[in-house]
Design a protein around this motif. Structure first.
Motif, short mmCIF file in Angstrom:
data_model
loop_
_atom_site.label_atom_id
_atom_site.label_comp_id
_atom_site.label_asym_id
_atom_site.label_seq_id
_atom_site.Cartn_x
_atom_site.Cartn_y
_atom_site.Cartn_z
N ALA A 128 69.55 132.39 103.07
CA ALA A 128 68.93 131.61 104.15
C ALA A 128 67.47 131.31 103.83
O ALA A 128 66.97 130.21 104.10
CB ALA A 128 69.05 132.36 105.47
N PHE A 129 66.78 132.29 103.26
CA PHE A 129 65.38 132.09 102.88
C PHE A 129 65.26 130.99 101.82
O PHE A 129 64.43 130.08 101.93
CB PHE A 129 64.80 133.39 102.35
N LEU A 130 66.11 131.05 100.79
CA LEU A 130 66.05 130.06 99.72
C LEU A 130 66.46 128.68 100.22
O LEU A 130 65.89 127.67 99.82
CB LEU A 130 66.93 130.51 98.56
N ARG A 131 67.47 128.65 101.10
CA ARG A 131 67.88 127.36 101.68
C ARG A 131 66.72 126.72 102.44
O ARG A 131 66.46 125.52 102.31
CB ARG A 131 69.08 127.56 102.60
N ALA A 132 66.03 127.52 103.22
CA ALA A 132 64.90 127.00 103.98
C ALA A 132 63.81 126.48 103.06
O ALA A 132 63.15 125.47 103.36
CB ALA A 132 64.34 128.08 104.90
N ARG A 133 63.63 127.13 101.92
CA ARG A 133 62.62 126.67 100.95
C ARG A 133 62.99 125.30 100.40
O ARG A 133 62.11 124.47 100.13
CB ARG A 133 62.51 127.68 99.81
N VAL A 134 64.28 125.06 100.19
CA VAL A 134 64.73 123.74 99.73
C VAL A 134 64.55 122.71 100.82
O VAL A 134 64.04 121.61 100.59
CB VAL A 134 66.20 123.80 99.27
N GLU A 135 64.96 123.04 102.02
CA GLU A 135 64.92 122.08 103.12
C GLU A 135 63.51 121.66 103.48
O GLU A 135 63.27 120.51 103.88
CB GLU A 135 65.62 122.68 104.34
N THR A 136 62.54 122.55 103.32
CA THR A 136 61.16 122.22 103.70
C THR A 136 60.38 121.49 102.60
O THR A 136 59.19 121.26 102.76
CB THR A 136 60.40 123.50 104.10
N THR A 137 61.04 121.12 101.50
CA THR A 137 60.35 120.32 100.49
C THR A 137 60.21 118.87 100.94
O THR A 137 59.46 118.10 100.34
CB THR A 137 61.11 120.34 99.15
N HIS A 138 60.95 118.45 101.96
CA HIS A 138 60.87 117.10 102.53
C HIS A 138 61.29 116.00 101.54
O HIS A 138 60.91 114.84 101.70
CB HIS A 138 59.45 116.80 103.05
N ILE A 139 62.06 116.37 100.52
CA ILE A 139 62.53 115.37 99.56
C ILE A 139 63.45 114.36 100.25
O ILE A 139 63.38 113.15 99.98
CB ILE A 139 63.27 116.03 98.38
N ASP A 140 64.31 114.85 101.12
CA ASP A 140 65.25 113.95 101.80
C ASP A 140 64.48 112.90 102.62
O ASP A 140 64.83 111.71 102.61
CB ASP A 140 66.18 114.76 102.70
N LYS A 141 63.45 113.32 103.30
CA LYS A 141 62.64 112.38 104.08
C LYS A 141 61.92 111.39 103.18
O LYS A 141 61.84 110.19 103.48
CB LYS A 141 61.62 113.17 104.92
N HIS A 142 61.40 111.86 102.05
CA HIS A 142 60.69 110.98 101.12
C HIS A 142 61.60 109.88 100.59
O HIS A 142 61.16 108.73 100.43
CB HIS A 142 60.14 111.80 99.96
N LEU A 143 62.85 110.21 100.34
CA LEU A 143 63.78 109.24 99.75
C LEU A 143 64.46 108.35 100.79
O LEU A 143 65.24 107.48 100.43
CB LEU A 143 64.86 109.98 98.95
N ALA A 144 64.13 108.55 102.05
CA ALA A 144 64.79 107.76 103.10
C ALA A 144 64.40 106.29 103.07
O ALA A 144 65.18 105.43 103.49
CB ALA A 144 64.46 108.36 104.47
N ASP A 145 63.21 105.98 102.55
CA ASP A 145 62.76 104.59 102.59
C ASP A 145 62.40 104.02 101.23
O ASP A 145 61.62 103.09 101.11
CB ASP A 145 61.56 104.45 103.53
N ARG A 146 62.98 104.60 100.18
CA ARG A 146 62.74 104.09 98.82
C ARG A 146 63.95 104.46 97.95
O ARG A 146 64.54 105.53 98.14
CB ARG A 146 61.44 104.64 98.24
N PRO A 147 64.30 103.61 96.99
CA PRO A 147 65.49 103.90 96.18
C PRO A 147 65.30 105.03 95.17
O PRO A 147 66.25 105.75 94.87
CB PRO A 147 65.77 102.57 95.47
#
Length: 220
Positions: A128-147
């Protein structure tokens, strides 16, 4: 450019970053298997020749051995021009590659290791700790508006970020298609590039630690 020999194992996402780049760039290369499970990377002779710190990938070109996937990718982009960032993007590319190796790949890869490659299941709190570390990198949000990570075209940054996102969810513990929609769309765009292949197909060499017989998706 001389033929490249990539010392690697199929289970190494950091090796996959370089292998995928080499293949998509259309460069002349071959994978060279490393017996990781058998301790080859701990062998003094291998370390003296290939990589003193005992890690893969190692790129061999004209008798020169290079390590660290991010440095290898930047070197390849500079000497070939393939998937290179523009002059204005060079600092941004380096920033993202350092961020990837420190945050995204580091935590994603560790989650995969703890989820499927340790001899015994680990405590769910650690996953759970490691998953949270991945989720909080905000990569998904960054890629939401660019290819792609730097904009409209793929660069070495995308190959760096792609190291572990194509491994099976049973290994990684992440169902990217449902959990990270923007990352999923981005990895599909990368998979559309000529030369793309999945990790075990692209690097059918070497030996890695065995997967545990029982693997479960971490849905924390």
């Amino acid at each position: 450019m001389a033929r490249c020999r990539l010392h690697c194992i199929g289970a190494s996402g950091n090796s996959y970053k370089v292998a995928l780049y080499l293949n998509c760039a259309g460069l002349d290369w071959e994978p060279v298997g490393v017996d990781f499970a058998g301790g080859q990377t701990r062998d003094a002779a291998w370390r003296a020749t290939a990589n003193a710190v005992g890690e893969v990938p190692v790129l061999e070109v004209d008798g020169q051995f290079m390590s660290q996937s991010g440095a290898i990718l930047m070197w390849l982009a500079e000497i070939t021009g393939k998937f290179a960032p523009s002059a204005e993007q060079r600092f941004e590319a380096l920033r993202w590659i350092l961020f990837d190796n420190h945050k995204f790949t580091a935590n994603y890869a560790m989650h995969r290791f703890q989820n499927a490659l340790t001899p015994e299941p680990v405590h769910q709190a650690l996953l759970a700790f490691l998953r949270a570390r991945v989720e909080t990198t905000h990569i998904d949000k960054h890629l939401a508006d660019r290819p792609f990570v730097l904009g409209d075209r793929p660069t070495v940054v995308d190959f760096s970020m792609a190291g572990y996102v194509y491994y099976p969810p049973e290994e990684t513990g992440f169902d990217i298609a449902t959990a990270f929609r923007s990352i999923h769309a981005w990895r599909q765009r990368l998979a559309g590039l000529p030369g793309w292949k999945a990790p075990y197909e692209l690097m059918p060499v070497g030996s890695a630690l065995p997967l545990r017989a029982e693997k479960s998706m971490d849905r924390a």
